[in-house]
Design an enzyme around this catalytic site. Structure first.
Site, PDB file in Angstrom:
ATOM      1  N   GLN A 258     -16.758  63.679 -28.752  1.00 52.32           N
ATOM      2  CA  GLN A 258     -15.894  62.573 -29.179  1.00 52.32           C
ATOM      3  C   GLN A 258     -15.017  63.186 -30.277  1.00 52.32           C
ATOM      4  OE1 GLN A 258     -17.737  59.567 -31.607  1.00 52.32           O
ATOM      5  NE2 GLN A 258     -16.196  58.024 -31.121  1.00 52.32           N
TER       6      GLN A 258
ATOM      7  N   LEU B 283     -25.756  58.605 -28.647  1.00 53.38           N
ATOM      8  CA  LEU B 283     -24.565  58.653 -29.506  1.00 53.38           C
ATOM      9  C   LEU B 283     -24.911  59.361 -30.819  1.00 53.38           C
ATOM     10  CD1 LEU B 283     -23.349  54.955 -29.034  1.00 53.38           C
ATOM     11  CD2 LEU B 283     -22.929  56.958 -27.573  1.00 53.38           C
TER      12      LEU B 283
ATOM     13  N   ARG C 189     -23.198  57.806 -45.042  1.00 50.94           N
ATOM     14  CA  ARG C 189     -24.143  57.152 -45.951  1.00 50.94           C
ATOM     15  C   ARG C 189     -25.319  58.065 -46.312  1.00 50.94           C
ATOM     16  NH1 ARG C 189     -24.699  51.815 -42.280  1.00 50.94           N
ATOM     17  NH2 ARG C 189     -23.807  53.251 -40.764  1.00 50.94           N
TER      18      ARG C 189
ATOM     19  N   GLU D 264     -21.337  42.294 -36.538  1.00 47.99           N
ATOM     20  CA  GLU D 264     -21.744  43.350 -37.463  1.00 47.99           C
ATOM     21  C   GLU D 264     -21.807  42.813 -38.897  1.00 47.99           C
ATOM     22  OE1 GLU D 264     -22.690  46.700 -36.713  1.00 47.99           O
ATOM     23  OE2 GLU D 264     -22.846  45.572 -34.855  1.00 47.99           O
TER      24      GLU D 264
HETATM   25  C1  UD1 Z   1     -25.166  50.290 -35.161  1.00 48.78           C
HETATM   26  C2  UD1 Z   1     -24.746  49.005 -34.438  1.00 48.78           C
HETATM   27  C3  UD1 Z   1     -25.530  47.829 -35.023  1.00 48.78           C
HETATM   28  C4  UD1 Z   1     -27.017  48.105 -34.863  1.00 48.78           C
HETATM   29  C5  UD1 Z   1     -27.407  49.442 -35.502  1.00 48.78           C
HETATM   30  C6  UD1 Z   1     -28.817  49.783 -35.116  1.00 48.78           C
HETATM   31  C7  UD1 Z   1     -22.399  49.291 -33.788  1.00 48.78           C
HETATM   32  C8  UD1 Z   1     -20.993  48.939 -34.100  1.00 48.78           C
HETATM   33  N1  UD1 Z   1     -23.333  48.789 -34.606  1.00 48.78           N
HETATM   34  O1  UD1 Z   1     -24.793  50.152 -36.525  1.00 48.78           O
HETATM   35  O2  UD1 Z   1     -25.206  46.626 -34.331  1.00 48.78           O
HETATM   36  O3  UD1 Z   1     -27.750  47.033 -35.455  1.00 48.78           O
HETATM   37  O4  UD1 Z   1     -26.554  50.498 -35.010  1.00 48.78           O
HETATM   38  O5  UD1 Z   1     -29.262  50.924 -35.805  1.00 48.78           O
HETATM   39  O6  UD1 Z   1     -22.639  49.979 -32.822  1.00 48.78           O
HETATM   40  N2  UD1 Z   1     -21.594  57.205 -33.565  1.00 48.78           N
HETATM   41  C9  UD1 Z   1     -20.796  58.013 -32.782  1.00 48.78           C
HETATM   42  N3  UD1 Z   1     -19.458  57.933 -32.919  1.00 48.78           N
HETATM   43  C10 UD1 Z   1     -18.859  57.047 -33.763  1.00 48.78           C
HETATM   44  C11 UD1 Z   1     -19.674  56.230 -34.558  1.00 48.78           C
HETATM   45  C12 UD1 Z   1     -21.043  56.313 -34.430  1.00 48.78           C
HETATM   46  O7  UD1 Z   1     -21.314  58.814 -31.989  1.00 48.78           O
HETATM   47  O8  UD1 Z   1     -17.629  57.042 -33.790  1.00 48.78           O
HETATM   48  C13 UD1 Z   1     -23.068  57.339 -33.448  1.00 48.78           C
HETATM   49  C14 UD1 Z   1     -23.722  57.729 -34.754  1.00 48.78           C
HETATM   50  O9  UD1 Z   1     -23.854  59.137 -34.829  1.00 48.78           O
HETATM   51  C15 UD1 Z   1     -25.072  57.027 -34.675  1.00 48.78           C
HETATM   52  C16 UD1 Z   1     -24.822  55.850 -33.760  1.00 48.78           C
HETATM   53  O10 UD1 Z   1     -23.603  56.086 -33.097  1.00 48.78           O
HETATM   54  O11 UD1 Z   1     -26.078  57.829 -34.124  1.00 48.78           O
HETATM   55  C17 UD1 Z   1     -24.739  54.524 -34.530  1.00 48.78           C
HETATM   56  O12 UD1 Z   1     -23.734  54.635 -35.533  1.00 48.78           O
HETATM   57  P1  UD1 Z   1     -23.971  54.078 -37.007  1.00 48.78           P
HETATM   58  O13 UD1 Z   1     -22.747  54.353 -37.773  1.00 48.78           O
HETATM   59  O14 UD1 Z   1     -25.256  54.523 -37.532  1.00 48.78           O
HETATM   60  O15 UD1 Z   1     -24.029  52.511 -36.697  1.00 48.78           O
HETATM   61  P2  UD1 Z   1     -24.753  51.408 -37.567  1.00 48.78           P
HETATM   62  O16 UD1 Z   1     -23.859  51.001 -38.662  1.00 48.78           O
HETATM   63  O17 UD1 Z   1     -26.104  51.839 -37.911  1.00 48.78           O
HETATM   64 MG    MG Z   2     -27.095  53.573 -37.773  1.00 45.92          MG
END
Ligand code: UD1
Ligand code: MG
Length: 461
Positions: A77, A11, A18, A159
């Site tokens: 996406q 993903l 941030r 979360e």
């Molecule tokens: C996420 C997890 C959290 C975990 C943490 C570990 C969720 C809701 N939360 O939080 O439980 O402890 O990772 O590092 O999943 N992304 C997409 N599309 C989106 C949103 C995000 O592809 O719409 C991808 C981002 O590019 C990233 C990954 O998903 O690589 C995680 O997203 P991020 O926003 O970093 O989630 P965290 O808040 O870190």
């Molecule tokens: Mg993250």
């Protein structure tokens, strides 16, 4: 172990706000390599038969470009509506595939093959439908907390933003690494939009799947460092420090010595021969190879270069895309630019710049010279301040200096020009025509001494 029937979704479509950067978060580099590529490399070592990277509209071109040498597919996406929505976009690419899908966040680059392999084994032994790697941390801030029931069974992930004071105290957190059987994929559509961030959280899958009676497991595996999720520049720096320590440990175990292990920067694709000694503030980058027994003094940067055995590189030298044979001494303060080839036993000294040139065996250019677009033979002596004038303002031209030539100090060689075998060029010459073998070339005006000139001048006053 080659893992059968394993597909992988990474993903990487999030906005990474941030990070406060215009560069896509997952393309930020750690020790020279984009964080996303670390994950793709680890997945490759698992032998996943298909890997899908989920990108957004904002970063798909940059991601494709960055991974152009890797065998990965891309899914888009269209809007970043959360990790569950991202996974759905990714699995659309995998329709018809069954078996296990490994899901990784694109911002967790320190994960190791070893941990992922043992995770796959655990998941399969338990015949799980959904497995998640967790880790225990004293600093759970920002991560999803694993909520377990009184029998320690994992029931859901909460979360940071949605957690109560009590839940925030939980130290077991979600790493963002999941294995799920394609059987549970339909549940992704049942995940509801979160009320605070208005996103579809992949983490809600645990609660849904366990309620529906699917077999779920959450395993604390590996060490905390591996799962550092990079959301901010500060976390990026922290990950870089961890990688640096890993790299130093790796090379210490292979007979490489460091004067100060805290100030060496070695990229992951670098190879270093045994017996090398590296001083502080040395950067070895890209696809560089160092032979055995080399000594690299302080403040040296070497990029994409091949260095032979027993080469000594003295302080403040920069080497880019060059090839250096064995027993060469370079620097201090030397600059070797792309397409430089130094044959064995040559010596390149202080304030010497070399570009696209071959320097023959045993040849010396020890002081203050520029050698560009030249082929220099064996055992040539290039005096201090020699310059190949290779550029006429429009084109670059070649200088040829054959074996055993002596070039006196402060000589300009106006290319194209050739100095034949064994010839001498007198100091201070501007050579515009070829010099025949064994000849002496001199172009300076003869010196004339006017006797008593100083005394006469004083009298006149
Ligand atoms: C996420 C997890 C959290 C975990 C943490 C570990 C969720 C809701 N939360 O939080 O439980 O402890 O990772 O590092 O999943 N992304 C997409 N599309 C989106 C949103 C995000 O592809 O719409 C991808 C981002 O590019 C990233 C990954 O998903 O690589 C995680 O997203 P991020 O926003 O970093 O989630 P965290 O808040 O870190
Ligand atoms: Mg993250």
């Amino acid at each position: 172990m080659s893992v059968k029937r394993l597909s992988c979704v990474i993903l990487a479509a999030g906005l990474g706000t941030r990070m406060k950067s215009s560069i896509s978060k997952v393309l930020h580099r750690l020790n020279g390599i984009p964080m996303l590529e670390y994950i793709v490399r680890v997945v490759d070592t698992l032998g996943a038969h298909r890997t899908v990277v989920v990108a957004g509209r904002h970063n798909i071109d940059a991601l494709k470009d960055s991974l152009k040498d890797r065998v990965v597919e891309f899914a888009i996406q269209p809007t970043p509506l959360g990790t569950a929505h991202a996974l759905l976009s990714g699995t659309r690419r995998l329709s018809g595939v069954d078996g296990d899908i490994l899901v990784l966040n694109g911002d967790t680059p320190l994960i190791t093959t070893k941990t992922l392999k043992s995770f796959v084994t655990k998941h399969r032994r338990a015949r799980n439908d959904l497995s998640i790697i967790s880790f225990i941390t004293e600093q759970p801030y920002g991560y999803g907390r694993i909520v377990r029931d009184s029998r320690r069974r994992p029931i859901r992930i909460i979360e940071e933003k949605n957690a109560t004071e009590q839940e925030r105290l939980i130290k077991e957190v979600n790493s963002g690494v999941y294995l799920l059987n394609t059987r549970v994929l339909p549940l992704l559509r049942r995940i509801k939009k979160d009320s605070i961030k208005a996103e579809y959280y992949l983490t809600d899958l645990l609660e849904l799947a366990s309620q529906k009676g699917y077999r779920c497991g959450v395993y604390p595996l590996g060490d905390e460092e591996e799962f550092l999720g990079i959301n901010t520049k500060e976390e990026l720096m922290k990950a870089q420090r961890i990688l640096r320590v890993r790299m130093v440990r790796y090379w210490l175990a292979r007979d490489v010595s460091f004067m100060d292990e805290n100030s060496v920067y070695i990229h992951p694709d670098v190879r270093i021969g045994s017996g090398c000694l590296i001083y502080p503030n040395v950067h070895i980058e890209g696809m560089t190879t160092l032979g055995k027994g080399c000594v690299i003094y302080p403040n040296v940067r070497i990029t994409d270069s091949t260095i032979g055995d027993n080469v000594v590189i003295k302080d403040n030298t920069v080497i880019e895309s060059a090839a250096i044979e064995s027993n060469v001494i370079i620097g201090p303060f030397a600059r070797l630019r792309p397409e430089t080839l130094l044959r064995s036993q040559s010596r390149i000294g202080n304030f010497v710049e070399i570009k696209a040139s071959e320097i023959g065996k045993g040849t010396k250019a020890q002081h203050l010279s520029y050698i560009g677009d030249a082929v220099v033979g064996e055992n040539v002596n290039i005096g201090a301040g020699t310059i190949t004038c290779n550029y006429d303002g429009v084109k670059k031209h070649k200088t040829l200096i054959e074996d055993n030539v002596f070039i006196g100090s402060d000589t300009q060689l106006v290319a194209p020009v050739r100095v034949g075998k064994g010839a001498y060029v007198g100091a201070g010459s501007t050579i515009t025509e070829d010099v025949p073998e064994d000849a002496l070339a001199l172009t300076r005006v003869r010196q004339s001494n006017i006797k008593g000139w100083v005394k006469k001048r004083k009298k006149r006053k």
